[in-house]
Design a protein around this motif. Structure first.
Motif, PDB file in Angstrom:
ATOM      1  N   ASP A 121      45.683  31.268  36.258  1.00 21.12           N
ATOM      2  CA  ASP A 121      46.045  32.406  37.101  1.00 21.12           C
ATOM      3  C   ASP A 121      47.543  32.303  37.391  1.00 21.12           C
TER       4      ASP A 121
ATOM      5  N   PHE B  11      39.611  38.326  40.172  1.00 21.25           N
ATOM      6  CA  PHE B  11      38.621  38.452  41.234  1.00 21.25           C
ATOM      7  C   PHE B  11      38.986  39.626  42.137  1.00 21.25           C
TER       8      PHE B  11
ATOM      9  N   ARG C 282      36.263  39.017  48.813  1.00 19.28           N
ATOM     10  CA  ARG C 282      35.468  37.965  48.168  1.00 19.28           C
ATOM     11  C   ARG C 282      33.965  38.178  48.323  1.00 19.28           C
TER      12      ARG C 282
ATOM     13  N   LYS D 114      29.968  41.603  45.085  1.00 20.92           N
ATOM     14  CA  LYS D 114      29.330  41.099  43.870  1.00 20.92           C
ATOM     15  C   LYS D 114      29.831  41.943  42.705  1.00 20.92           C
ATOM     16  N   TRP D 115      30.148  41.292  41.590  1.00 24.85           N
ATOM     17  CA  TRP D 115      30.756  42.008  40.479  1.00 24.85           C
ATOM     18  C   TRP D 115      30.403  41.355  39.152  1.00 24.85           C
TER      19      TRP D 115
ATOM     20  N   THR E 209      30.246  46.795  40.272  1.00 23.60           N
ATOM     21  CA  THR E 209      30.215  46.198  41.601  1.00 23.60           C
ATOM     22  C   THR E 209      29.017  46.715  42.387  1.00 23.60           C
TER      23      THR E 209
ATOM     24  N   VAL F  88      41.646  44.636  43.212  1.00 21.85           N
ATOM     25  CA  VAL F  88      41.305  43.481  42.384  1.00 21.85           C
ATOM     26  C   VAL F  88      42.581  42.845  41.827  1.00 21.85           C
TER      27      VAL F  88
ATOM     28  N   TYR G 157      44.171  40.757  38.545  1.00 21.06           N
ATOM     29  CA  TYR G 157      43.941  40.471  37.136  1.00 21.06           C
ATOM     30  C   TYR G 157      45.219  39.931  36.509  1.00 21.06           C
TER      31      TYR G 157
ATOM     32  N   ASP H 165      41.755  31.645  44.124  1.00 18.71           N
ATOM     33  CA  ASP H 165      40.703  31.640  43.101  1.00 18.71           C
ATOM     34  C   ASP H 165      39.316  31.931  43.633  1.00 18.71           C
ATOM     35  N   GLY H 166      39.200  32.325  44.911  1.00 20.12           N
ATOM     36  CA  GLY H 166      37.903  32.652  45.453  1.00 20.12           C
ATOM     37  C   GLY H 166      37.154  31.474  46.025  1.00 20.12           C
TER      38      GLY H 166
END
Length: 199
Positions: free
Chosen positions: A52, A92, A96, A99-100, A110, A118, A120, A185-186
């Motif tokens: 990332d 992501f 957070r 759901k995806w 989603t 988001v 990317y 990174d979630g």
């Protein structure tokens, strides 16, 4: 294919890593130039997808789109979003709790309605803006992709692989100071040190 000065520098360095004279230019129609053009974008995207990277990360707003013809609705993830064409890797959602799932055709499914923010990784538009260490990483990756064509010895490939690992580590270290300390990174912040020592 990109045509910036940096692109030519990355390609030339790849041939130097193989200890082969680089092509005079990417437009000289030589076999070397054609081989480099064939593999360059793949090498660049491969490196961009490895991490990332802050210099390639982008935040974008994705509205809900209609179900395309031929696509089947997923009752668990009923809302669709079209990912951007310059996407290399989906990272992501900013929220957070969403759901995806990323599906073929550049679709993001989603579980909640509404526009989504988001993150990317985007494809590089100008190689002159890439950090020098990352450019070296792309050169080494390109060299390894070209090595079988140019009958590079196994020992030389091993050396290039070791250099690639070292360069990747250095590039990650240099990029780590691009923002205030926090998790992108979630994962939970408390788990960060664990993920580092168990990689």
């Amino acid at each position: 294919m990109p045509s910036s000065i940096a692109t030519g520098s990355i390609v030339s360095q790849a041939f130097r890593f193989m200890e082969i004279t680089p092509p005079s230019s990417l437009a000289d129609n030589s076999q070397k130039a054609r081989d480099a053009q064939e593999q360059y974008s793949l090498a660049l995207d491969f490196c961009l997808a490895r991490e990332d990277w802050s210099f390639a990360r982008k935040l974008i707003s994705l509205p809900v789109v209609n179900l395309p013809t031929g696509e089947v609705a997923d009752p668990d993830l009923p809302y669709l979003h079209q990912l951007p064409p310059d996407l290399v890797k989906f990272l992501f959602p900013k929220d957070r709790d969403i759901k995806w799932r990323e599906d073929a055709g550049g679709l993001l499914r989603t579980d909640t309605a509404g526009t989504k923010l988001v993150f990317y990784t985007r494809r590089a538009q100008d190689e002159t803006k890439l950090p020098a260490t990352f450019q070296t990483l792309v050169s080494l990756t390109l060299a390894l992709r070209l090595a079988p064509t140019y009958s590079i010895t196994r020992a030389k490939r091993k050396d290039m692989n070791a250099a690639l690992d070292d360069t990747l580590s250095l590039a990650k270290q240099e990029d780590a100071s691009s923002a205030s300390p926090q998790q992108w990174d979630g994962e939970d912040a408390a788990s960060d040190w664990v993920s580092e020592v168990t990689r």
